[in-house]
Every structure is written in C-alpha cells, then in structure tokens.
Design an enzyme around this catalytic site. Structure first.
Site, mmCIF file in Angstrom:
data_model
loop_
_atom_site.group_PDB
_atom_site.id
_atom_site.type_symbol
_atom_site.label_atom_id
_atom_site.label_comp_id
_atom_site.label_asym_id
_atom_site.label_seq_id
_atom_site.Cartn_x
_atom_site.Cartn_y
_atom_site.Cartn_z
ATOM 1 N N SER A 134 23.423 0.696 56.855
ATOM 2 C CA SER A 134 24.586 1.368 56.263
ATOM 3 C C SER A 134 24.198 2.809 55.997
ATOM 4 C CB SER A 134 24.966 0.682 54.949
ATOM 5 O OG SER A 134 25.865 1.479 54.191
ATOM 6 N N TYR A 147 22.503 -2.472 46.455
ATOM 7 C CA TYR A 147 22.931 -2.426 47.856
ATOM 8 C C TYR A 147 22.128 -1.379 48.617
ATOM 9 C CZ TYR A 147 26.024 -2.210 51.937
ATOM 10 O OH TYR A 147 26.533 -2.249 53.214
#
Length: 242
Positions: A134, A147
């Site tokens: 990501s 995350y």
C-alpha cells in the site's frame, strides 16, 4: 487446456483479487483463487480455475491448496499475495487484537505464500511473486499506525526476498496502491474513522481509479519478459495528493 502457466491469487473474493482473477482468466491463464469466501470466487464461473477456502494465516491449508492446483496445472509461475485487512484506529486506544489480526494476515500470510513457492521457483530459475502492499507502506497516515506497520513490513520483506531470489532469475515485486474503491475500508470498526476516510477521498477527488486499473497494472508487470523487474510500483488516483 491452456499452455499458459498457473497463477495463484490470494484474497480473490473481492477488490483487487477479484479484478485480477477476471483479467488473468480472460488472458487465458489457469488460476488458483484463494479466500475465505469461496462462494464469491465460484460465482465468477471462470474456466480452468480452482477455488479454495483458505485463510492465509493457516500455512498448512494454504500449501495444500497450492499443491492441489499444481497437480492439475503445473508449477506456480505467479503468486500474487493480495489478501489483506485494513483496521484503522487511534494507536492510543485501538484494541491490540486488531493489530495482531493485521500483522497475521498482512505480513505472516505473505510470508507463508512466498515460502510455499520460493524453492520450486529457485530450482526452475523462473517465477514471479507480487506482494500487494500500500502507499501506507512507504508513508504515514493518521489512524494507520498498525496498518502502516504491516504494509511497511511487506515492503521490507519483499526487498529482502528480491535480493535472495534475483540470482535465481526469480522476480519478487511489490505494488503499492493508494486509495481505491474496494471493500477494504469496511473492515475498520470505528465508524468515525470510516466516515472520515470516505469524506477525504471525496474531497480530494480520489475516486476514479478502480480495482481493474490495479489488476491491469499487475497483469502488465507480470507479462513483461522475465529479465524485466518493476521492483516497486506506487499507483494512485491522479488526484490523490498524499
């Protein structure tokens, strides 16, 4: 039967994984699709495709599915470690079980997948592993602490694995998407964070890039000659400014 080689995609029941499944299938590849919601994958009705209910944190089941598919279609030529979960939260109050879930799926699941296919790829001196990280794997965002930790981890382990595998002509790549319209944000349990994230996407206009765009990029990257390695690809909506 196709003469193209086996593609394994985790997290194939939605989002990037589902888009990749459809795109690779249209290009004539045999597929192993893995996710916990097997009915979603089976509903695609793709030919030369094996769908199995697999939690990537369960290495034994993961490997059994890969070996089953390889028994039908031959050795894995591409593994896309796409399965992931995004549980955003304030680090000072977030439940640590959410941290553990992200680390188990986003990092351990990727490591399981790589280990399952790496030795065969080394022996054959061919193969590609693409790990879906990501943009949060290279830069910080508010409420993304755990995350970011998981996705920074994916970038780091991909770099190490690439160093180890490149002498054997095996490509190990990472793709780092920005905000894309998928189910991912729905994993987050704090409604205020979910609403804030959606509002941010609307405000910056980062709503036009699709899962299909990401899938197309991954297919293009894979179909380049084996000697060509796009090591890390950051892909975002043109309007996303962070």
């Amino acid at each position: 039967m196709t003469n193209k080689k086996l593609i394994v995609i985790t997290g194939a029941s939605s989002g990037f994984g589902m888009a990749m499944a459809e795109m690779f299938s249209k290009s004539g590849y045999p597929l192993l699709l893995l996710a916990r919601r097997v009915e979603k994958m089976e509903a695609l009705g793709l030919s030369n495709t094996l769908c199995r209910k697999v939690d990537v944190t369960d290495r034994e089941t993961f490997e059994a599915a890969v070996r089953e598919a390889e028994g039908i279609y031959g050795k894995t030529e591409l593994l896309v470690n796409n399965a992931g979960v995004m549980l955003l939260g304030d680090l000072t109050i977030q439940n640590s079980q959410e941290w553990q879930k992200m680390l188990d799926i986003n990092v351990m699941g990727v490591m399981h997948g790589m280990q399952i296919v790496m030795n065969d790829m080394k022996a054959r001196k061919s193969g590609t592993i693409i790990n879906v990280s990501s943009i949060a794997g290279v830069q910080p965002f508010g409420n993304h602490a755990a995350y970011c930790a998981s996705k920074f981890g994916v970038v780091g382990l991909t770099r190490v694995a690439r160093n180890e595998m490149s002498p054997f002509n095996v490509r190990v790549l990472s793709i780092l998407p920005g905000a894309v319209e998928t189910e991912l944000i729905e994993h987050t349990t704090d409604p205020n964070i979910v609403n804030g994230y959606k509002e941010w996407k609307e405000n910056v206009g980062a709503v036009n890039i699709t899962a299909e765009d990401v899938a197309k990029t991954i297919l293009f990257t894979f179909e380049l000659p084996q000697a060509v390695s796009l090591r890390e690809i950051v892909i975002t909506d043109t309007k996303q400014d962070a």
